[in-house]
Design a protein around this motif. Structure first.
Motif, PDB file in Angstrom:
ATOM      1  N   SER B 647       0.814  -1.208   0.000  1.00 52.09           N
ATOM      2  CA  SER B 647       0.000   0.000   0.000  1.00 52.09           C
ATOM      3  C   SER B 647       0.846   1.256   0.000  1.00 52.09           C
ATOM      4  O   SER B 647       0.333   2.347  -0.199  1.00 52.09           O
ATOM      5  N   PHE B 648       2.132   1.112   0.236  1.00 50.27           N
ATOM      6  CA  PHE B 648       2.978   2.305   0.175  1.00 50.27           C
ATOM      7  C   PHE B 648       3.221   2.774  -1.247  1.00 50.27           C
ATOM      8  O   PHE B 648       3.585   3.929  -1.470  1.00 50.27           O
ATOM      9  N   GLN B 649       3.051   1.789  -2.164  1.00 53.06           N
ATOM     10  CA  GLN B 649       3.307   2.180  -3.563  1.00 53.06           C
ATOM     11  C   GLN B 649       2.022   2.728  -4.154  1.00 53.06           C
ATOM     12  O   GLN B 649       1.323   2.048  -4.881  1.00 53.06           O
ATOM     13  N   THR B 650       1.743   3.946  -3.801  1.00 51.04           N
ATOM     14  CA  THR B 650       0.461   4.487  -4.242  1.00 51.04           C
ATOM     15  C   THR B 650       0.508   5.028  -5.648  1.00 51.04           C
ATOM     16  O   THR B 650      -0.497   5.242  -6.280  1.00 51.04           O
ATOM     17  N   GLY B 651       1.699   5.299  -6.147  1.00 53.16           N
ATOM     18  CA  GLY B 651       1.770   5.908  -7.477  1.00 53.16           C
ATOM     19  C   GLY B 651       1.667   7.426  -7.405  1.00 53.16           C
ATOM     20  O   GLY B 651       1.732   8.102  -8.416  1.00 53.16           O
ATOM     21  N   ARG B 652       1.509   7.958  -6.213  1.00 52.63           N
ATOM     22  CA  ARG B 652       1.363   9.419  -6.083  1.00 52.63           C
ATOM     23  C   ARG B 652       2.707  10.003  -5.700  1.00 52.63           C
ATOM     24  O   ARG B 652       3.322   9.591  -4.728  1.00 52.63           O
ATOM     25  N   VAL B 653       3.136  10.951  -6.456  1.00 55.19           N
ATOM     26  CA  VAL B 653       4.491  11.507  -6.285  1.00 55.19           C
ATOM     27  C   VAL B 653       4.644  12.192  -4.942  1.00 55.19           C
ATOM     28  O   VAL B 653       5.663  12.041  -4.259  1.00 55.19           O
ATOM     29  N   GLN B 654       3.642  12.937  -4.586  1.00 53.40           N
ATOM     30  CA  GLN B 654       3.730  13.678  -3.324  1.00 53.40           C
ATOM     31  C   GLN B 654       3.873  12.725  -2.143  1.00 53.40           C
ATOM     32  O   GLN B 654       4.557  13.036  -1.163  1.00 53.40           O
TER      33      GLN B 654
ATOM     34  N   ASP C  97      -1.653   8.227 -11.086  1.00 51.59           N
ATOM     35  CA  ASP C  97      -1.010   7.189 -10.263  1.00 51.59           C
ATOM     36  C   ASP C  97      -0.926   5.867 -11.003  1.00 51.59           C
ATOM     37  O   ASP C  97      -1.059   4.802 -10.414  1.00 51.59           O
ATOM     38  N   GLN C  98      -0.698   5.927 -12.296  1.00 52.99           N
ATOM     39  CA  GLN C  98      -0.632   4.699 -13.082  1.00 52.99           C
ATOM     40  C   GLN C  98       0.534   3.835 -12.701  1.00 52.99           C
ATOM     41  O   GLN C  98       0.551   2.646 -13.017  1.00 52.99           O
ATOM     42  N   LEU C  99       1.535   4.431 -12.054  1.00 54.42           N
ATOM     43  CA  LEU C  99       2.675   3.630 -11.652  1.00 54.42           C
ATOM     44  C   LEU C  99       2.485   2.969 -10.296  1.00 54.42           C
ATOM     45  O   LEU C  99       3.410   2.467  -9.716  1.00 54.42           O
ATOM     46  N   LYS C 100       1.271   3.012  -9.793  1.00 60.21           N
ATOM     47  CA  LYS C 100       1.082   2.406  -8.472  1.00 60.21           C
ATOM     48  C   LYS C 100       1.094   0.871  -8.609  1.00 60.21           C
ATOM     49  O   LYS C 100       0.938   0.299  -9.697  1.00 60.21           O
TER      50      LYS C 100
END
Lengths: 182, 674, 101
Positions: B647-654, C97-100
């Motif tokens: 769940s840490f890999q949210t894909g959100r840069v911020q 967030d496509q890289l999630k």
């Protein structure tokens, strides 16, 4: 409490207040314009730090260039972007912002701690430069100094910067070209 | 001579073995010839060794630890006499059987069993130690069992042979206990060493409650136990009270078998045993013996008065006469007892063969006319003397011997017993007088029932005609195989065979052979009164029977329907009593054990089974839920951790920036704090 | 002479505010503003220390170069934002967030 101090406090207060407003505001346009104010206040601070050329450069380049660029960028982007940009959110203190706030606060504490520990006023080389009169005085005329240094000491960075600018220009132009409809 | 005797004993064994393998009429001839040869040999042995010294031959059979068991022959007077007797009785019976069983399907099996019996009886009388004696005692009982249940399809025959065997078994247990006690005391099985002249038994005595013998002493109670065992054996084999009820039922077997076994030989084995171990008894035990014998004789005579089955009358007569013999042993009339044994064998066998012929003829009548009568029931017979004259004469002679009329052998033996009974009771207290008086009464009762038997069977008119006037009635004496044995046995019932003087029993060669040296002959008043009184009253009783049954005068002081009649007719209710006291509880025990086995034992097994199933179910649940559950738990934990970290890999840069910052700030704080 | 520490503190506060803007805002251009703010805080720092280096004037030179770089950065960043908008039809960084995982 000399006038410089008072001016310093005023300038810094304006800068920080406007920066805070930028941080808090949801409205993009408002934040951009208030950023204007911040930049101006910062320029005033530069002046107080005997860097008048930098202050003017800041105003001309930063304010007049960059911010205007930003303004133009989204103003000329069309209505869709405007709508997208202005997504209404009611509450000011969102709970999602709390971790960020916390981290930032902690970072500030750390920085403050370092600053206090550093005791910048009594650093070695600072004291040396005061003793050897190597500091910029009130009547200092630094423009010539900047020019001379630019051409002699910092020539390489100067050239590289220009190349860099060119690269950035080319790159930006290329990146934002219109896709030809195939 | 010993080897001749051995040959005489083994010939019937050979016949038995041969008869196991061949079938048909040949078996009869094999057995008969074997017995004939055996009889001839025994006559030879008898003539050479009777009243000579005893011959004793033995050899070591096997060794157990320190004990050696011998096998051997003892030929003293008793053995030789019994050897001859058995053969002389068996021979006519074999000849009779060849005709009597001629139509039977299992003819071969019959002669096989008969030869087995002859072998075991002959072996019984010549063996020299208690172990072999016991062996052949049991074998005789077993042969009797085989022959009683010969017609095994008859339910009553099966029950009778079971009863005979079980009662004999009780006696065998007693004999075994006695043998073991004697061995424990004297450490030898040998008959000569134990019971011979000056043997170990006569050297032993009682003192201070101990039974002292040369070499050992044990508490005196064991001597009584040993004698009790012997008594039990005698009562079982010789059908004395209380183990007498098997003998009437044993009449279910063929009549020739009854003649041989249950009249003359096997039942005499008990008396023979008494003769062998005679020195062992002390006075108290002998008195007990006398009373048992007396009571049995009286009881059996009263029962025989009312029976209607021809063979059953004779069976009770046998029990009664055996009672006489046992009593005679008890009153120290050793010689008279053995004398009576011999004479009884002849006349009882004769009477049984007569019965066999009569029943055979009645069976013919029944088969030819399809009547529903019992061919053994005397109420359907009558007036047969005209149709079967030879049989009639044989019956008269046998009956007279049984009653003890003069000029018969029975007179000599029976009167001898009675005279000695009176002499014996004189030496004891007044209460003992009851024994000879009961014996007198028994003799008169004997006369009555014998007369009743003969009058009912041979006189009057043929009562079966009252049931259905038959057309076909072929009743005759039968072939030579029926007549010759009858003639032979009749001759042996008369006095010349035993003594040249018809009136004095002391002159009989048999009596003289067995009297001990110190037996004083006192010619006193008893020797004349008893025979006279007895016989006169016997004749009176016979006339009474004649009057009642032939002339049918109502002279009976006793009604037919009172309690005494029922008591006698139902054999003093012994069978019912034994059934209730012994048989029913044992059967109840059996069914109780069966129930126990089925419910408790099987229930216990089922319980264990259920426990095992339950345990396996528990194990299954454990395996499925606990062990597998543990594994599932581990995988779930891993999955949860994985999902959490993912769940840490949210894909959100911020968010990434925030987390990086968090780490850096944590690092700085850590650095400043530490 | 204004104390260096004052300048440093102001710079720190500005930097933290800028950081906060970068972390929190849902608008890419606002994030850009935040980055600019952070850069400005750094430049303030530089200038403050440059007071004591008259000969080499490293502080002010560096500040100059930093301003230039900021401009270049902004230009390129805006081009990127434009592309992102063209591609994802949004400039909310949370929505890209496509890289999630």
């Amino acid at each position: 409490m000399s006038a410089a101090n008072i001016l310093f406090y005023i300038m810094s207060f304006i800068a920080l207040a406007s920066a805070s407003y930028v941080a808090v505001s949801k409205n993009l346009v408002r934040s951009v314009f208030v950023f204007f104010v911040t930049l101006f206040a910062l320029a005033g601070l530069y002046v107080l730090a005997m860097a008048d050329f930098i202050a003017v450069t800041q105003i001309v380049v930063y304010v007049g260039g960059i911010l205007v660029l930003i303004l133009f960028a989204f103003m000329l982007s069309g209505r869709e972007t405007l709508d997208v940009l202005q997504s209404p959110q009611r509450s000011i203190w969102k709970i999602k912002n709390l971790p960020a706030l916390l981290i930032v606060a902690l970072l500030f504490i750390v920085l403050f701690n370092v600053i206090l520990k550093t005791d910048a006023d009594h650093l070695g080389w600072v004291s040396d430069s005061i003793k050897t009169k190597n500091y910029i005085s009130n009547s200092g005329d630094m423009t010539a100094n900047i020019g001379v240094n630019l051409m002699t000491r910092y020539l390489l960075p100067f050239e590289i910067i220009s190349i860099l600018l060119m690269m950035a220009l080319v790159g930006a132009a290329h990146l934002s070209r219109k896709e030809r409809a195939e | 001579m010993a080897y001749h005797a051995l040959a005489a004993v083994l010939l019937p064994l050979l016949a038995f073995v041969i008869n196991c393998f061949i079938k048909g009429k040949a078996t009869g001839w094999v057995s008969t010839i074997a017995i004939l040869l055996s009889a001839v040999i025994s006559i030879i042995v008898f003539s050479h060794t009777f009243n000579g010294g005893a011959i004793h031959l033995s050899r070591v059979w096997f060794t157990i630890g320190d004990t050696q068991l011998y096998a051997g022959l003892l030929l003293n007077n008793l053995s030789i006499l019994m050897l001859l007797l058995v053969n002389l009785i068996a021979l006519p019976v074999h000849i009779f059987s060849m005709a009597y069983m001629g139509h039977d399907q299992r003819y071969g099996r019959y002669f096989t069993c008969l030869s087995l019996f002859c072998f075991s009886m002959l072996a019984l009388v010549v063996v020299d130690n208690m172990v072999l004696f016991y062996t052949f005692w049991e074998l005789v009982g077993f042969s009797s069992y085989l022959l009683i249940g010969f017609w095994y399809k008859k339910e009553k025959a099966i029950q009778a042979n079971k009863k005979a065997f079980i009662m004999n078994r009780i006696g065998d247990v007693g004999l075994l206990i006695a043998i073991l006690v004697i061995y424990a005391q004297f450490h030898t099985f040998d008959l000569v060493k134990l019971f011979g002249q000056g043997g170990l038994v006569s050297q032993s005595f009682f003192k201070d409650g101990l039974w002292i013998a040369p070499g050992a002493s044990i508490p005196a109670i064991w001597q009584y136990i040993a004698c009790g065992g012997i008594f039990l054996a005698v009562c079982a084999k010789s059908a004395q009270f209380p183990l007498h009820t098997w003998l009437p039922d044993a009449m279910e077997g063929p009549t020739s078998v009854s003649a041989l076994i249950h009249a003359a030989t096997m039942v005499a084995a008990g008396i023979f045993l008494l003769g062998r171990v005679y020195p062992m008894f002390n006075t108290a035990e002998l008195d007990a013996l006398a009373f048992i014998g007396c009571f049995t004789a009286f009881m059996a005579a009263t029962i025989a008065l009312t029976q209607n089955d021809l063979k059953r009358i004779l069976a009770f007569s046998t029990i009664s006469q055996l009672g006489f013999m046992v009593m005679a042993m008890g009153i120290n009339a050793y010689a008279s007892s053995l004398f009576h044994l011999v004479t009884h064998a002849f006349f009882k066998c004769l009477l049984f063969l007569v019965a066999g012929v009569v029943i055979h003829e009645m069976q013919h009548v029944k088969d030819e006319n399809q009547l529903d009568i019992d061919p053994q029931n005397i109420l359907y017979m009558g007036g047969l003397r005209k149709r079967m004259p030879l049989t009639f004469i044989a019956a008269i002679i046998g009956g007279a011997a049984l009653v003890g009329l003069p000029l018969t052998s029975g007179y000599l033996s029976k009167d001898g017993i009675l005279i000695q009974a009176f002499e014996w009771s004189d030496t004891k207290s007044i209460g003992y007088k009851i024994v000879p008086i009961m014996m007198l009464i028994t003799s008169w009762l004997t006369a009555f029932y014998v007369a009743r038997l003969i009058f009912k069977v041979f006189f009057g008119k043929l009562r079966v005609l009252d049931v259905k006037p038959v057309v076909i009635c072929h009743i005759s004496d039968g072939g030579w195989q029926y007549r010759v044995p009858l003639i032979l046995l009749s001759l042996c019932c008369l006095f010349p065979v035993f003594s040249l003087d018809p009136l004095l029993y002391e002159q009989s060669w048999l009596f003289k052979a067995f009297t001990t040296a110190d037996h004083l002959e006192r010619m006193n008043i008893y020797h004349t009164i008893i025979p006279a009184g007895l016989n006169i009253l016997s004749i009176a009783v016979i006339y009474l029977a004649y009057a009642i049954y032939i002339q049918e005068r109502k002279m009976l002081p006793f009604a037919q329907n009172n309690w005494a009649f029922d008591f006698s007719y139902n054999q003093w209710y012994f069978n019912k009593a034994y059934n209730t006291i012994f048989v029913k509880p044992v059967l109840a025990l059996g069914s109780g054990l069966f129930w126990f086995d089925r419910k408790v034992v099987d229930g216990f097994i089922r319980l264990l089974q259920n426990i095992l199933l339950w345990l396996s179910k528990v194990a299954d649940v454990m395996d499925r839920y606990v062990i597998d559950g543990f594994l599932h738990l581990l995988t779930a934990i891993v999955q949860y951790i994985g999902n959490f970290v993912r769940s840490f890999q949210t894909g959100r840069v911020q968010y990434y920036l925030l987390s990086m910052l968090a780490v850096i700030v944590a690092w700085f704080i850590f650095k400043t704090l530490i | 002479m204004i104390s260096l520490t004052h300048y440093l503190v102001v710079s720190a506060i500005l930097f933290c505010i800028g950081l906060y803007v970068v972390l929190v805002k849902r608008n890419a251009i606002q994030i850009l503003i935040g980055i600019e703010m952070m850069l400005n805080a750094a430049i303030l720092n530089l200038v403050a220390f440059g007071q004591f280096d008259r000969h080499n004037n490293g502080g002010q030179m560096f500040a100059l170069f930093a301003i230039v770089l900021a401009a270049a950065t902004t230009a390129v960043a805006l081009a990127i934002v434009l592309n992102v908008y063209r591609r994802y039809k949004t400039i909310d960084p949370d929505k890209v967030d496509q890289l999630k995982d």
